[in-house]
Scaffold this active site. Structure first.
Site, PDB file in Angstrom:
ATOM      1  N   HIS A 135      46.413  69.354 -57.926  1.00 19.95           N
ATOM      2  CA  HIS A 135      45.602  70.374 -57.389  1.00 19.95           C
ATOM      3  C   HIS A 135      46.552  70.837 -55.992  1.00 19.95           C
ATOM      4  O   HIS A 135      45.921  71.448 -55.236  1.00 19.95           O
ATOM      5  CB  HIS A 135      44.244  70.022 -57.013  1.00 19.95           C
ATOM      6  CG  HIS A 135      43.436  69.170 -57.866  1.00 19.95           C
ATOM      7  ND1 HIS A 135      43.175  69.644 -59.343  1.00 19.95           N
ATOM      8  CD2 HIS A 135      43.274  67.610 -58.016  1.00 19.95           C
ATOM      9  CE1 HIS A 135      42.752  68.669 -60.002  1.00 19.95           C
ATOM     10  NE2 HIS A 135      42.861  67.479 -59.293  1.00 19.95           N
ATOM     11  N   HIS A 136      47.907  70.973 -56.158  1.00 22.17           N
ATOM     12  CA  HIS A 136      48.434  71.634 -55.294  1.00 22.17           C
ATOM     13  C   HIS A 136      49.373  72.663 -55.785  1.00 22.17           C
ATOM     14  O   HIS A 136      50.453  72.583 -56.429  1.00 22.17           O
ATOM     15  CB  HIS A 136      49.575  70.453 -54.689  1.00 22.17           C
ATOM     16  CG  HIS A 136      48.940  69.320 -53.884  1.00 22.17           C
ATOM     17  ND1 HIS A 136      49.541  68.182 -53.774  1.00 22.17           N
ATOM     18  CD2 HIS A 136      47.683  68.970 -53.368  1.00 22.17           C
ATOM     19  CE1 HIS A 136      48.862  67.194 -53.094  1.00 22.17           C
ATOM     20  NE2 HIS A 136      47.489  67.801 -52.917  1.00 22.17           N
ATOM     21  N   PRO A 137      48.686  73.842 -55.974  1.00 17.64           N
ATOM     22  CA  PRO A 137      49.584  75.101 -56.639  1.00 17.64           C
ATOM     23  C   PRO A 137      50.433  75.646 -55.682  1.00 17.64           C
ATOM     24  O   PRO A 137      50.329  76.251 -54.558  1.00 17.64           O
ATOM     25  CB  PRO A 137      48.356  76.019 -56.716  1.00 17.64           C
ATOM     26  CG  PRO A 137      47.368  75.803 -55.697  1.00 17.64           C
ATOM     27  CD  PRO A 137      47.390  74.387 -55.202  1.00 17.64           C
TER      28      PRO A 137
END
Lengths: 180, 541
Positions: B466-468
């Site tokens: 969840h690290h865009p």
């Protein structure tokens, strides 16, 4: 599978210890009087809350299920079309077998002569009590129980209930002090 | 000032760690700031309660997902927000509420390593940052002080000018059992720096050991950006929650003139400022730039390079679950031990590096489900659950990924989300570089399981963290980047962008500390330019 010594005699002893009798069960929820202690409700032919409570105890082998949790479980389960029949059937068969002074065999034991539906329902009830989450392919998944889900009884003392319990700063550096 | 027209020196879009840290830095310098946040304010106790009522085991079901500020749901099938069209699926999930996604981050505050920022120069792959680690280092120290980072100065770390503000969080009992066995294999461990209070700090309590760092710290001992939202408000920053920016407007000169936002009741809000700081998260920031396309900027704002919404990358990883031969009693903060053994080396020329950490959380639910599924029943069920839980260990790898031109988002204007905005099509894939990294991590986990004499339950993944990253990348060349080294748009002199979207690379470090450091650095630059009144022309330094 290990067996447990739950017999009709033990059930009756428990009921007597709770000050409960047939009149009491036919007129008053045991939960209100006993702060959550429940056992079997014998002799009624309808799947009342008490019958459901008794069946839950017989399936889970926990005789002190929380009253509010029982009520919540009952409400959700009774919405299933076949639940009344399964609750009644399972309850009668288990109580009947226990009257022979036998120890409660595995729920998978053919001795019970459960129908396929009853076998499924017994597993369904057991799973819901332990997980606290209601799964049914035709109904929305929902959480019914959190801290009173039975999985947390199993791990009491070795792991805090997430969100609700904490161990205190640094306590995680040592194994928990487990009360015997 | 009315609720429908907002004016300030700096308009910040988004109140997560980037927006909050920038607002606080600017307000401390006397700059008049307003923050527009799409989502609502939330209450910690209420969120905790919602998680206990949720049937989902995710990081977000306790948080709001409002119709006027929708966000990706953990289960993408439930409330479509992305249309995943690539061969891989990045379960990018974030929050839209005051304080942003740090409400449910893991708390790890890990710096990039110097070679991460120079990955092209060092290993011949990826994209270099336009400046080096030494430039960012003072801002890392500042961010660590603001967030309250606990760490062990004796552990090997990238060069530091200041000690950690807080002593390290002590290692868990399971770490103490596992570390000596794996150190015999040559694996070294350190205590991962975390914005988690090892003692009371900045008005927040010492960590109390709830063990639910993600998705929420019930005590607030773990840093969340709402800390700096609150501090900013005390300095006079105006925070408008439930105010979703839908469009950024340019004037004839190419400057941003105002932004248009909507409130839940449908009323319009117009915000005007001298400078606009886009801090809406690694997905929402590029999305807003694309949504704001106009006749002059038909590809979207800040997009003369064509790179807005492209070059997406993540931190994909694997999760290894095992059962130890004897009880290890996993308890405590999320993880108190990690290894950088497989992080750096010449192998990074051909495959991704990875770090891994050992978690202090036993998945009691999965253990119970698994036992029930296998037919366990009372009376032995309780002891079986207990036995499984006290011996259960999760390890997770955190792997780098290289930016890829084909990975990213495009807007599908034919489909709308619940707020009426275009649905994003998200293409995601792995290259041979990452696939080779996965194989290396799998092999390492198998060796570790054997060395621990443990039973391997599963190696799951790849799963993204969840690290865009990367979709409005920073660089010196306006043809190949979206913002300059000061995070200012190459195309619009008064538009700055902060957050993970501007990262050219991220190594294996969780990005939050770097987001904060970069936001402070950018805010200082904005303050400097406001003071010099240089904001009307493109910076050349």
């Amino acid at each position: 599978m290990q067996k447990i010594g739950i017999t009709r005699r033990k059930l009756m002893k428990t009921l007597l210890a709770l000050g409960a009798g047939s009149v009491f069960f036919s007129t008053l929820s045991p939960f209100a009087r006993d702060g959550g202690k429940v056992w079997a409700f014998l002799g009624d032919s309808t799947p009342s809350l008490e019958t459901f409570a008794a069946l839950s105890s017989l399936i889970t082998l926990h005789d002190d299920l929380d009253a509010d949790s029982i009520a919540r479980m009952y409400k959700v389960f009774m919405d299933e079309p076949w639940a009344p029949e399964h609750i009644e059937g399972l309850h009668k068969k288990i109580i009947g077998a226990l009257s022979d002074e036998k120890k409660r065999p595995s729920l998978k034991d053919p001795v019970w002569k459960f129908t396929d539906g009853e076998s499924w329902f017994a597993g369904h009830l057991l799973t819901t009590w332990y997980l606290g989450i209601y799964y049914h392919e035709e109904r929305p998944t929902q959480r019914i129980l959190y801290e009173n889900a039975l999985q947390f009884r199993a791990i009491k003392g070795v792991m805090p209930i997430p969100y609700l319990e904490n161990v205190g700063y640094g306590a995680w550096t040592s194994p928990p002090e487990i009360k015997k | 000032m009315s609720d429908t027209v907002v004016e300030a020196d700096v308009i910040i879009i988004g109140s997560g760690v980037a927006g909050a840290m920038a607002a606080y830095t600017l307000a401390n310098k006397g700059v008049k700031v307003a923050i527009l946040e799409a989502g609502p304010r939330i209450d910690r106790a209420a969120i905790v309660k919602k998680f206990t009522q949720s049937h989902k085991f995710d990081f977000s079901s306790g948080y709001p997902n409002e119709d006027w500020a929708p966000r990706p749901d953990w289960d993408p099938a439930e409330k479509p927000y992305f249309d995943h069209i690539g061969p891989a699926q990045a379960n990018v999930e974030y929050l839209r509420n005051v304080g942003g996604t740090t409400w449910h981050w893991s708390g790890f505050a890990i710096r990039l390593h110097p070679e991460d920022m120079k990955i092209k120069s060092t290993y011949g792959v990826g994209i270099d940052w336009p400046f080096d680690y030494a430039e960012l280092e003072p801002y890392y120290s500042e961010a660590e002080k603001e967030m309250g980072v606990s760490g062990d100065d004796k552990d090997p770390h990238p060069p530091r000018s200041k000690p950690f503000p807080l002593p390290p969080i002590p290692r868990s009992y399971s770490d103490k059992i596992i570390a000596p066995k794996l150190e015999k294999m040559g694996i070294k461990f350190s205590t991962p720096p975390a914005a988690r209070n090892s003692r009371a700090y900045d008005g927040r309590s010492q960590c109390m050991g709830f063990g639910t760092c993600s998705p929420i710290c019930p005590s607030g001992a773990q840093y969340a950006a709402v800390v700096h939202v609150n501090k900013s408000e005390k300095l006079g920053v105006r925070v408008l929650e439930n105010t979703r920016v839908d469009r950024i407007i340019t004037d004839a000169s190419g400057k941003i003139s105002e932004v248009h936002a909507k409130r839940p009741d449908g009323t319009d809000v117009t915000a005007r400022g001298r400078i606009f700081l886009l801090a809406a998260n690694g997905i929402e920031s590029p999305r807003l730039l694309l949504m704001s396309a106009n006749e002059t900027y038909s590809k979207g704002l800040a997009n003369s390079s064509g790179r807005v919404g492209r070059y997406f990358f993540e931190h994909p990883g694997l999760v290894c679950r095992m059962v130890m031969p004897a009880p290890v009693y996993p308890r405590g903060p999320e993880a108190t031990m990690s290894s950088d053994n497989f992080r750096n080396g010449d192998f990074r020329r051909t495959r991704a590096g990875f770090t891994f950490s050992i978690h202090n959380f036993a998945h009691h639910f999965e253990a119970t489900s698994d036992l029930l599924e296998k037919g366990a029943e009372p009376p032995s069920l309780d002891s079986a659950i207990r036995d499984r839980v006290v011996r259960m260990i999760d390890m997770s790898s955190h792997m780098e990924q290289l930016p890829s031109e084909k990975n990213g988002i495009t807007l599908d204007w034919t489909r709308r989300d619940r707020a009426g905005q275009p649905v994003m099509k998200h293409y995601y894939s792995f290259s041979d570089y990452e696939n080779a990294g996965f194989e290396a991590a799998k092999e390492t986990f198998r060796h570790i399981t054997k060395a621990l004499d443990a039973e391997l339950l599963s190696i799951q993944g790849p799963v993204t963290e969840h690290h865009p990253l990367g979709m409005a990348m920073m660089g010196k060349d306006k043809k190949t980047s979206v913002v300059d080294p000061h995070c200012r748009s190459h195309d619009h002199p008064n538009l700055f962008i902060v957050g993970t979207a501007v990262f050219p690379s991220c190594g294996m470090s969780r990005p939050t500390l770097t987001i904060a450091a970069l936001a402070i650095r950018t805010a200082e630059e904005i303050a400097r330019q406001l003071k010099k009144k240089r904001i009307n022309r493109i910076s050349t330094d």
